[in-house]
Write a protein that holds these residues in place. Structure first.
Motif, short mmCIF file in Angstrom:
data_model
loop_
_atom_site.label_atom_id
_atom_site.label_comp_id
_atom_site.label_asym_id
_atom_site.label_seq_id
_atom_site.Cartn_x
_atom_site.Cartn_y
_atom_site.Cartn_z
N TYR A 171 0.84 -1.19 0.00
CA TYR A 171 0.00 0.00 0.00
C TYR A 171 0.88 1.24 0.00
N ALA A 172 0.38 2.32 -0.57
CA ALA A 172 1.12 3.56 -0.59
C ALA A 172 0.18 4.75 -0.70
N LYS A 173 0.62 5.86 -0.16
CA LYS A 173 -0.07 7.13 -0.40
C LYS A 173 0.56 7.71 -1.67
N ALA A 174 -0.27 8.24 -2.55
CA ALA A 174 0.21 8.76 -3.81
C ALA A 174 -0.25 10.19 -4.02
N ARG A 175 0.66 11.02 -4.51
CA ARG A 175 0.32 12.41 -4.81
C ARG A 175 0.72 12.72 -6.25
N ILE A 176 -0.21 13.34 -6.98
CA ILE A 176 0.07 13.74 -8.35
C ILE A 176 0.97 14.96 -8.34
#
Length: 261
Positions: free
Chosen positions: A254-259
């Motif tokens: 799992y990961a947090k993703a930011r554009i």
């Protein structure tokens, strides 16, 4: 990468340490070869091989990706983000998986593979290990030992057809190890061409990277899944291990993703 209907992402998730997976693979391959030569039955090598096979099988049995649980977690976390006053605002909760370009050099009888030389439409009579072509069909591309007209790769074209290629590519160009990635269609700001920064200790440890460019989309992927390109490697082992590069047993995180773009 050039995704195909044959590419399956419902693969096992080995969360055991790298040395365990590598040891099991090598022991199995050695034992299988020794038994094939009729020199190991009843010996310590045979017993060790059997133990290795059991260990590998039990690892697979314990480590399948729990997709129902993963899908539920992804939906829950992204719903929380969407309910914020600012909405997603370029932030998502994702699951990272891995794909790679298999190398022909790793598909040998000695390692337990079906290395029977076979040819397919598009290869102009040139023969390659049967399991290598199976892996190319799944992963999209494979690196060959001997270049053909300056081309170092085989590309799967769909059906039972292959072609020689200069580089592994996706819809956005040549794949870059530890930078290129694929996802399922457009999901908000997650789209082809976007630069994504991930926050995950596991992903950064395995890939030594936390920035990805979405190079392609694929119907075989799931919502909120990003498939990260590892690069070229020999396979971890035969059978279900063919979908795993030899250098890692990573399957998902799992990961947090930011554009970023």
């Amino acid at each position: 990468m050039e995704t195909t209907s044959d590419r399956s992402f419902n693969r096992r998730a080995d969360r055991i340490a790298f040395w365990l997976g590598t040891l099991a693979s090598d022991v199995v391959a050695i034992a299988l070869r020794a038994v094939q030569l009729r020199r190991a039955t009843g010996t310590w090598l045979h017993l060790l091989g059997v133990s290795g096979i059991i260990m590998a099988w039990s690892t697979i049995a314990r480590a399948d990706i729990p997709w129902p649980e993963v899908v539920q977690r992804l939906a829950y976390e992204n719903e929380k983000l969407a309910r914020r006053p600012q909405g997603h605002n370029g932030e998502y909760f994702i699951v990272c998986t891995l794909y790679y370009t298999p190398k022909e050099s790793g598909f040998t009888f000695e390692r337990g593979f079906d290395a029977t030389p076979v040819t397919k439409p598009g290869l102009h009579g040139r023969k390659y290990p049967r399991d290598f072509l199976r892996s190319v069909k799944k992963e999209g591309f494979g690196r060959i030992v001997t270049p053909v007209n300056g081309r170092n790769y085989i590309r799967y074209n769909g059906g039972d057809s292959y072609a020689f290629a200069s580089n592994p590519t996706g819809g956005g160009g040549v794949l870059v190890p530890r930078f290129s990635a694929a996802l399922k269609l457009t999901q908000g700001s997650l789209r082809r061409g976007a630069i994504v920064e991930t926050e995950s200790a596991d992903v950064e440890k395995i890939f030594r990277s936390n920035r990805w460019k979405i190079m392609d989309t694929g119907g075989g992927l799931r919502r909120w899944q990003i498939d990260c390109y590892y690069g070229e490697d020999e396979p971890l082992g035969p059978g279900k291990f063919m979908g795993r590069p030899r250098a890692t047993t990573f399957e998902y995180a799992y990961a947090k993703a930011r554009i970023m773009d």
